[in-house]
Design a protein around this motif. Structure first.
Motif, short mmCIF file in Angstrom:
data_model
loop_
_atom_site.label_atom_id
_atom_site.label_comp_id
_atom_site.label_asym_id
_atom_site.label_seq_id
_atom_site.Cartn_x
_atom_site.Cartn_y
_atom_site.Cartn_z
N GLU A 43 94.94 66.00 15.14
CA GLU A 43 95.34 66.89 16.24
C GLU A 43 96.84 66.80 16.50
O GLU A 43 97.49 67.82 16.80
CB GLU A 43 94.53 66.54 17.49
N ALA A 46 98.63 68.69 13.68
CA ALA A 46 98.44 70.13 13.83
C ALA A 46 99.31 70.68 14.95
O ALA A 46 99.88 71.77 14.84
CB ALA A 46 96.97 70.43 14.09
N GLN A 47 99.43 69.92 16.03
CA GLN A 47 100.27 70.36 17.14
C GLN A 47 101.74 70.40 16.74
O GLN A 47 102.46 71.37 17.03
CB GLN A 47 100.07 69.43 18.34
N GLU A 53 94.20 76.02 14.72
CA GLU A 53 93.07 75.14 15.05
C GLU A 53 91.92 75.31 14.08
O GLU A 53 91.21 74.35 13.76
CB GLU A 53 92.61 75.42 16.48
N ILE A 56 91.70 72.90 10.99
CA ILE A 56 91.49 71.46 11.15
C ILE A 56 90.03 71.18 10.84
O ILE A 56 89.14 71.66 11.55
CB ILE A 56 91.83 71.02 12.58
#
Length: 547
Positions: A43, A46-47, A53, A56
């Motif tokens: 997470e 990815a951010q 999203e 993922i």
């Protein structure tokens, strides 16, 4: 003279090319649903990289670093390929290939369209696939017996995922058809390769920071010094000289690019007392476990640093801070590395010269450079770090101008590279020294003042060199840089018959750096320079002490 200095800057920094950043939409992020830390890393990455999203993916995987061939196939390899197809991130299609010897055309089913190029495996995704003794593949008679093994790094086995529906052998290395490419666009699933890297290390905290350090270096550039450590082998050594050759080529590349470059040609690796300061790039071989200055409690890795040690089992596990190499290098602050999970044999390890050429001059991302430098796939290499990391993505002269405008202290490294590029291109040493004497940045920079001292020494001006080294010591050098300057200064003082000053300098070194591993050698030197009266020590020891 300030105007002249800017001419140097524009001329030399313009020699380094640059490309735009890759995007998070080209990435799928993979984590282990059994481990909270794995999802946390996924997470966060990815951010920071703006990965959609929907890209993922969590898979139910074993929590051990090693998994069986069946677990890899049924819980990761096949499910990942299926998920990518279902989500329309890539598409398998039919391709007809002509054959020779009058055989009918062959129809294959590779990936023919793809929206992604990278797969990021997060801490907790298994590292390596165990050998399967029951796997029997016919038709491998011409493969060298020592290569007829089917254990592999998870990363390397996933790279050929776009060819999953082809009859790809699992025993032995698979030649990498993209090895040595100079066009990064060829590193694409439609060309049969997925760029796989992992955010991993001894702990979740280390894995989390890898993307943060990569982004910092993308913003500010990768600065520091380059260190290379060969074994000093003869060119006639047909078994192992290739390793030295790769590292020597990498060292020469960095010198040509203006890095302050150190190449150790001794058979042994860097000793613990070697002052390893401000490390941007490192490549060496061949110790089993982390050693020398890399085994000390702190290593001066710069943000974005790449460090790689060639050893057969350098990444046998990543869950250690003191065994093998990959785990300890990451624990000490390296931003990216590579390693082998099992015996690869030298010719099947990454070509570090090809890697650095693409990372620097070629403008490749870390993931692109790593796999373009790998002679084989389906073998033992793991690639650790943010695959989108491009440390030389910003135009150098614009970055230099930004540093000047914002008074960023990193400008010292930019000027250092200007001077080193001047030396490469045969600019008179006196002219480069005059540049450093004139620019305001030198006044407060231990980095530039030390370089000025080196330039004075090159001109045969020892008194000016000594004075500059002494000034550099007052400008807050890093701990390891301070040690190096003290060692250099001691030699120069002795060379000028300034024995008393040299003694004071060495004593100051011991006072400033009480944990320095080279202390016994310094103490021995002081014993020679300043011998104590015969019998003084023994008498003092035997004399009764009044309390």
């Amino acid at each position: 003279m300030k105007k002249s200095g800017m001419k140097f800057t524009v001329l030399f920094l313009a020699l380094v090319p640059w490309l735009a950043h890759a995007g998070g939409d080209e990435v799928v992020v993979i984590y282990n649903t059994r481990l909270t830390g794995s999802k946390l890393v996924a997470e966060h990455y990815a951010q920071m990289r703006q990965v959609p999203e929907a890209q993922i993916y969590g898979f139910d995987l074993p929590t051990t670093e090693e998994i069986s061939r069946a677990e890899f196939r049924d819980q990761l390899q096949f499910p990942l390929a299926s998920r990518l197809a279902v989500d329309n991130l890539w598409r398998f299609g039919s391709v007809t290939n002509t054959t020779t010897n009058g055989q009918p055309p062959r129809v294959d089913h590779p990936v023919v369209a793809s929206k992604i190029r990278y797969a990021v495996l997060c801490w907790g995704v298994p590292l390596k696939i165990a050998a399967d003794p029951n796997l029997n593949e016919p038709g491998r008679e011409n493969t060298r017996p020592e290569l007829l093994r089917n254990e592999a790094a998870v990363d390397s086995e996933l790279t050929w995922l776009p060819l999953l529906k082809l009859n790809v052998p699992l025993s032995g290395p698979l030649p990498n058809w993209t090895y040595g490419v100079t066009n990064p666009a060829l590193l694409h699933p439609t060309n049969g390769i997925l760029l796989v890297a992992r955010l991993d290390g001894p702990g979740v905290d280390i894995a989390l920071k890898l993307v943060d350090k990569a982004l910092a270096a993308e913003r500010d550039g990768l600065w520091g010094r380059a260190y290379f450590d060969i074994r000093g082998l003869a060119r006639g050594d047909t078994n192992y000289f290739l390793g030295d050759e790769w590292i020597l080529q990498a060292g020469e590349l960095c010198r040509q690019l203006g890095f302050e470059t150190i190449v150790d040609k001794n058979a042994a690796t860097f000793p613990a007392g070697f002052p390893l300061s401000q490390v941007a790039l490192y490549a060496g071989w061949y110790d089993e476990n982390v050693s020398g200055p890399f085994a000390l409690p702190k290593v001066e890795f710069m943000p974005g640093a790449f460090a790689y040690h060639l050893f057969s089992y350098s990444a046998a596990t990543l869950r250690t801070t003191n065994r093998f190499w990959a785990g300890p290098l990451l624990a000490k602050g390296a931003t990216c590395t590579m390693g082998c999970v099992n015996e690869p044999y030298l010719s099947c390890t990454p070509n570090v010269a090809a890697f650095l050429m693409r990372l620097t001059v070629g403008g490749f991302t870390f993931g692109e450079a790593a796999w373009a430098a790998q002679p084989v796939l389906s073998w033992q290499t793991t690639v650790i770090g943010d695959p989108l990391y491009r440390p030389f993505g910003r135009e150098p002269s614009a970055l230099h101008a930004e540093f000047a405008r914002t008074h960023n202290p990193l400008i010292e490294w930019s000027y250092l590279r200007v001077v080193n590029l001047g030396l490469v291109h045969d600019t008179p040493v006196a002219q480069l020294a005059a540049l450093l004497e004139t620019i305001p940045a030198t006044t407060n920079s231990a980095v530039l003042t030390e370089k000025l001292a080196d330039l004075f020494e090159m001109q045969g001006k020892p008194d000016l060199a000594i004075g500059a080294y002494q000034r550099a010591l007052k400008l807050n050098p890093s701990p390891e840089q301070r040690i190096r300057i003290r060692l250099t200064l001691g030699d120069k003082l002795l060379g000028e018959n300034r024995k008393a000053d040299a003694i004071d300098n060495y004593k100051q070194l011991l006072k400033e750096s009480p944990d320095y591993p080279g202390t016994p050698a310094i103490e021995a030197k002081l014993d020679v320079l300043e011998p104590k009266p015969t019998g003084t020590n023994s008498a003092a020891k035997n004399e009764p002490q009044n309390k």
